[in-house]
Design a protein around this motif. Structure first.
Motif, PDB file in Angstrom:
ATOM      1  N   ARG A  13      32.203 -22.437  -1.013  1.00  0.00           N
ATOM      2  CA  ARG A  13      32.833 -21.192  -1.436  1.00  0.00           C
ATOM      3  C   ARG A  13      33.191 -21.386  -2.903  1.00  0.00           C
ATOM      4  N   LYS A  16      35.373 -19.048  -4.961  1.00  0.00           N
ATOM      5  CA  LYS A  16      36.711 -18.703  -4.468  1.00  0.00           C
ATOM      6  C   LYS A  16      37.687 -19.856  -4.444  1.00  0.00           C
ATOM      7  N   LYS A  17      37.210 -21.012  -4.119  1.00  0.00           N
ATOM      8  CA  LYS A  17      38.147 -22.026  -3.692  1.00  0.00           C
ATOM      9  C   LYS A  17      38.315 -23.228  -4.610  1.00  0.00           C
ATOM     10  N   ARG A  60      42.122 -30.490   4.777  1.00  0.00           N
ATOM     11  CA  ARG A  60      41.909 -29.502   3.726  1.00  0.00           C
ATOM     12  C   ARG A  60      40.437 -29.262   3.407  1.00  0.00           C
ATOM     13  N   VAL A  63      38.103 -25.557   4.163  1.00  0.00           N
ATOM     14  CA  VAL A  63      38.307 -24.332   3.381  1.00  0.00           C
ATOM     15  C   VAL A  63      37.239 -24.150   2.290  1.00  0.00           C
ATOM     16  N   ASP A  66      31.301 -22.546   3.380  1.00  0.00           N
ATOM     17  CA  ASP A  66      31.049 -21.182   3.835  1.00  0.00           C
ATOM     18  C   ASP A  66      30.554 -21.149   5.289  1.00  0.00           C
ATOM     19  N   PHE A  67      31.383 -21.676   6.194  1.00  0.00           N
ATOM     20  CA  PHE A  67      31.095 -21.556   7.624  1.00  0.00           C
ATOM     21  C   PHE A  67      32.229 -20.733   8.233  1.00  0.00           C
ATOM     22  N   ASN A  68      32.250 -20.626   9.547  1.00  0.00           N
ATOM     23  CA  ASN A  68      33.464 -20.162  10.212  1.00  0.00           C
ATOM     24  C   ASN A  68      34.405 -21.354  10.151  1.00  0.00           C
ATOM     25  N   THR A  69      35.523 -21.239   9.462  1.00  0.00           N
ATOM     26  CA  THR A  69      36.361 -22.419   9.265  1.00  0.00           C
ATOM     27  C   THR A  69      37.763 -22.192   9.812  1.00  0.00           C
ATOM     28  N   LEU A  70      38.305 -23.247  10.380  1.00  0.00           N
ATOM     29  CA  LEU A  70      39.586 -23.142  11.080  1.00  0.00           C
ATOM     30  C   LEU A  70      40.424 -24.387  10.818  1.00  0.00           C
ATOM     31  N   HIS A  71      41.556 -24.173  10.213  1.00  0.00           N
ATOM     32  CA  HIS A  71      42.484 -25.252   9.836  1.00  0.00           C
ATOM     33  C   HIS A  71      43.667 -25.147  10.794  1.00  0.00           C
TER      34      HIS A  71
END
Ligand SMILES: Cc1ncc(C[n+]2csc(CCOP(=O)(O)OP(=O)(O)O)c2C)c(N)n1
Ligand code: SF4
Lengths: 277, 380
Positions: A13, A16-17, A60, A63, A66-71
């Protein structure tokens, strides 16, 4: 270099990141890179990947991609992963965990995920320390080393994460260092392709916390230490336990076939339907 | 088939399970604990037959994590537990609040603290349901007083969680969970079922935590082209962690606003003979049953008593309680705890009428006789 740029554009990303939160020289980026390269080689679509993490420096990482990401919460990433995989089995579920995340606060989830054999890949960032909170000892801090909460020396003994996963029932377990990035790429690729609960224990360096308290030098010094102390599993089998003391056994520790949870549960569903009609 | 009503004799816990299935729940993760276990057992039989998933996890922390995971994948999910397990779930309940993941948590209350009284009823978790997880957050908590309500409020819990993208706590107590009563099952087509709003824009336009007039952003399930980030860290509208005060404040305020601007939809209560009541009993859960009986008997004796039964416990139904307080000289709050909702009633009442309490913490139900006695004492 062109290849790297291509991967950056495809998977990060990037607009963005960045900049990221890791310390310069941290090994964590190598693990993220290895995962991206493995995914790219296998040819998974970005939409089918769910990358999940717990809490810590390792937590960390998702984030940025660019996948479906879950923290998730500290230690609990595997539980969220279990829910996602069972609810939507067509997704490829990958979990990043720190050593504390996976084997202290999340230790119970780790052994049960291995025993249960839901098709999830767990990649553990073992840096022998709690990085994010500033250098307290973890379940993999070796005996005699220092940490902010072991200011004299550490009097507990370390878990061997990969061996723990083997005993707990994981179908695929490997260990590699970030020094051997190519080997790590290949190992992660194998783990992702394996059906069932697979574990890759990655030995990485935290020169900022662990390295500093224990005077282990720079990131480069710690990488060299990894290089000089790694022994491939095939060679390790011929050595005595004294000779293996303090060494990193690398490669595939186990690769076996065991019934996969989702498949077993599908049979339960069939049986329940038969009885119902 | 068709619109046929079935009359059944059913246990409260079973009615919760049936309500969940009727609402479209297809995932349950839990860890056995009395007096909630029948919910898990019942769903372990029924869910696989419907193509759903039942899983017994290694503990309640794991159960809550798995439920959130399933919901993120687009499947309606729930868990059920009791006090000790509810304590363990708190951290991940907070995650569901922060990341706005719909899910339903049933807490069948037993005596506490700690292991307490596994097989005896209590209402000691009302404040925990409100404030159990850390940080400032809104939450919706419902309370069932009968077997039919176990069914209807479970359906309602799912609908609210889907509508407002928030965890819903459904409180039962050991009495309601284990008693058997007649229940008339409505035909499926008569049930109003709400499914979460999903994005209609193309993925590149999707802003996962955007503010909307309702305060609830559309929710994309994982794996359907809308790749985004979900985190328990305070995040910006794209879901990415933020440290900017101009993003943090609006986010937390939106979480509150999505609930507070919909109080009329969320608040559920029932009144019984309150029109001319000189004393209004405010009760919830199994105590509301005793209270109703006490009101009937009080009226038989010529005492002007009424009942306000709360089915939505949190957010607190201020307007219903204010009305009751304004109408009656006295408000009586019987509870199987040392006074949790009565504190809230006193706060809302703000001296308008007298607030009396009746507290019992010995593992036995507050009886109609005890409430009647208190009513008689207060009015004389
Ligand atoms: C329930 C809970 N307890 C404690 C913490 C604080 N905490 C954050 S990260 C961390 C340790 C991280 O260490 P590790 O898992 O080894 O990951 P690393 O940071 O080294 O990658 C701790 C204790 C937390 N976030 N949640
Ligand atoms: S504290 Fe250690 S593990 Fe964390 S980013 Fe810095 S070097 Fe890496």
């Amino acid at each position: 270099m062109k290849e790297v740029t291509k991967l950056i554009h495809k998977y990060l990303r990037h607009d963005k990141k960045f900049p990221h939160v890791s310390c310069p020289g941290c090994g964590n980026g190598i693990i993220l890179g290895a995962l991206i390269r493995a995914i790219d080689r296998i040819g998974f679509a970005k939409d089918e990947i769910v990358l999940i993490s717990g809490i810590g420096c390792s937590g960390r990482m998702p984030v940025y991609v660019d996948f479906n990401t879950l923290h998730t919460t500290h230690g609990r990433a595997l539980t969220f992963a279990t829910g996602i995989k069972l609810a939507k089995p067509e997704l490829t579920v990958i979990v990043f965990m720190g050593d504390g995340d996976a084997t202290a606060i999340g230790g119970n989830h780790f052994i049960h995920a291995a025993r249960r054999n839901v098709d999830v890949s767990a990649i553990i960032f073992n840096n022998n320390i709690y990085g994010m909170t500033g250098g307290q000892f973890s379940p993999t801090t070796p005996y005699g080393m220092k940490a902010t909460t072991a200011p004299y020396w550490h009097i507990e003994h370390a878990f061997k994460i990969a061996e723990l996963a083997v005993t707990a029932g994981a179908v695929f377990v490997g260990r590699e260092t970030v020094y051997n990035a190519k080997g790590l790429d290949a190992l992660i690729e194998k783990a992702l392709l394996k059906k069932g609960f697979s574990v890759v224990e990655t030995i990485t360096h935290c020169h900022i916390q662990y390295g500093r308290y224990n005077r282990l030098g720079t990131a480069v010094d710690m990488l060299k230490w990894q290089r000089d102390n790694s022994i491939p599993v095939e060679k390790a089998q011929k050595l005595s336990s004294e000779e293996l003391e303090g060494k990193i056994i690398t490669g595939v520790l186990v690769d076996r076939e065991l019934p996969i949870y989702q498949h077993e549960y599908d049979r339960i569903r069939e049986r329940a339907r038969e009885i119902a009609v | 088939m068709g619109a046929e009503r079935r009359e059944l004799l059913m246990q409260g816990n079973e009615a919760v399970a049936e309500g969940a299935l009727a609402a479209g729940c297809r995932f349950f993760a839990g860890y056995p604990i009395t007096p909630s276990t029948e919910i898990a057992e019942y769903l372990s039989v029924k869910l696989p037959h419907l193509g759903g998933t039942f899983i017994q996890m290694e503990d309640e922390l794991a159960s809550m994590g798995a439920v959130i995971g399933a919901s993120l994948a687009g499947v309606k999910a729930m868990t059920a537990t009791s006090g000790p397990g509810f304590s363990l779930m708190q951290e991940n309940i907070g995650f569901a609040c922060e990341a706005e993941v719909p899910c339903v948590v049933v807490n069948v209350m037993r005596g506490g603290p700690s292991t307490g009284l596994p097989t005896f009823p209590a209402q000691g978790d009302v404040m925990q349901a409100r404030w159990g997880t850390h940080g400032d957050h809104p939450i919706i908590v419902l309370s069932a007083a009968s077997v039919p309500e176990c069914f209807s409020l479970t359906v309602r819990a799912f609908n609210l969680s889907e509508r407002y993208r928030t965890p819903i706590i459904l409180l039962l107590d050991e009495v309601v969970a284990h008693m058997r009563e007649k229940i008339t099952m409505p035909p499926a087509e008569e049930l109003e079922i709400f499914n979460r709003v999903t994005p209609t824009v193309p993925p590149e336009w999707y802003i996962p935590y955007a503010d909307t007039p309702s305060g609830v952003p559309p929710m994309a399930p994982f794996g359907e082209g809308y790749r985004y980030h979900v985190t328990g860290l305070t995040h910006d509208i794209r879901g990415f962690p933020t440290a900017r005060d101009d993003e943090i404040g609006p986010f937390i305020k939106r979480l509150f606003r999505k609930i507070s601007q919909n109080f009329p939809d969320i608040h559920m209560s029932q009144t019984f003979r309150t029109e001319d009541a000189e004393i209004t009993v405010i009760a919830y859960g199994c105590v509301a049953r005793s209270a109703k009986r006490a009101v009937v008997e009080a009226r038989d004796r010529g005492l002007k008593a009424g009942l306000l039964k709360l089915m939505t416990v949190w957010p607190f139904d201020r307007s219903a309680v204010e009305q009751a307080a304004r109408r009656s000289k006295v408000v009586l709050v019987p509870e199987m705890n040392m006074g949790q909702i009565s504190r809230e009633v006193k706060r809302v009442n703000n001296g308008v009428s007298t607030v009396e309490t009746l507290n019992k913490v010995d593992g036995t139900l507050i009886t109609p006789g005890e409430i009647l006695e208190k009513i008689t004492e207060v009015l004389s």
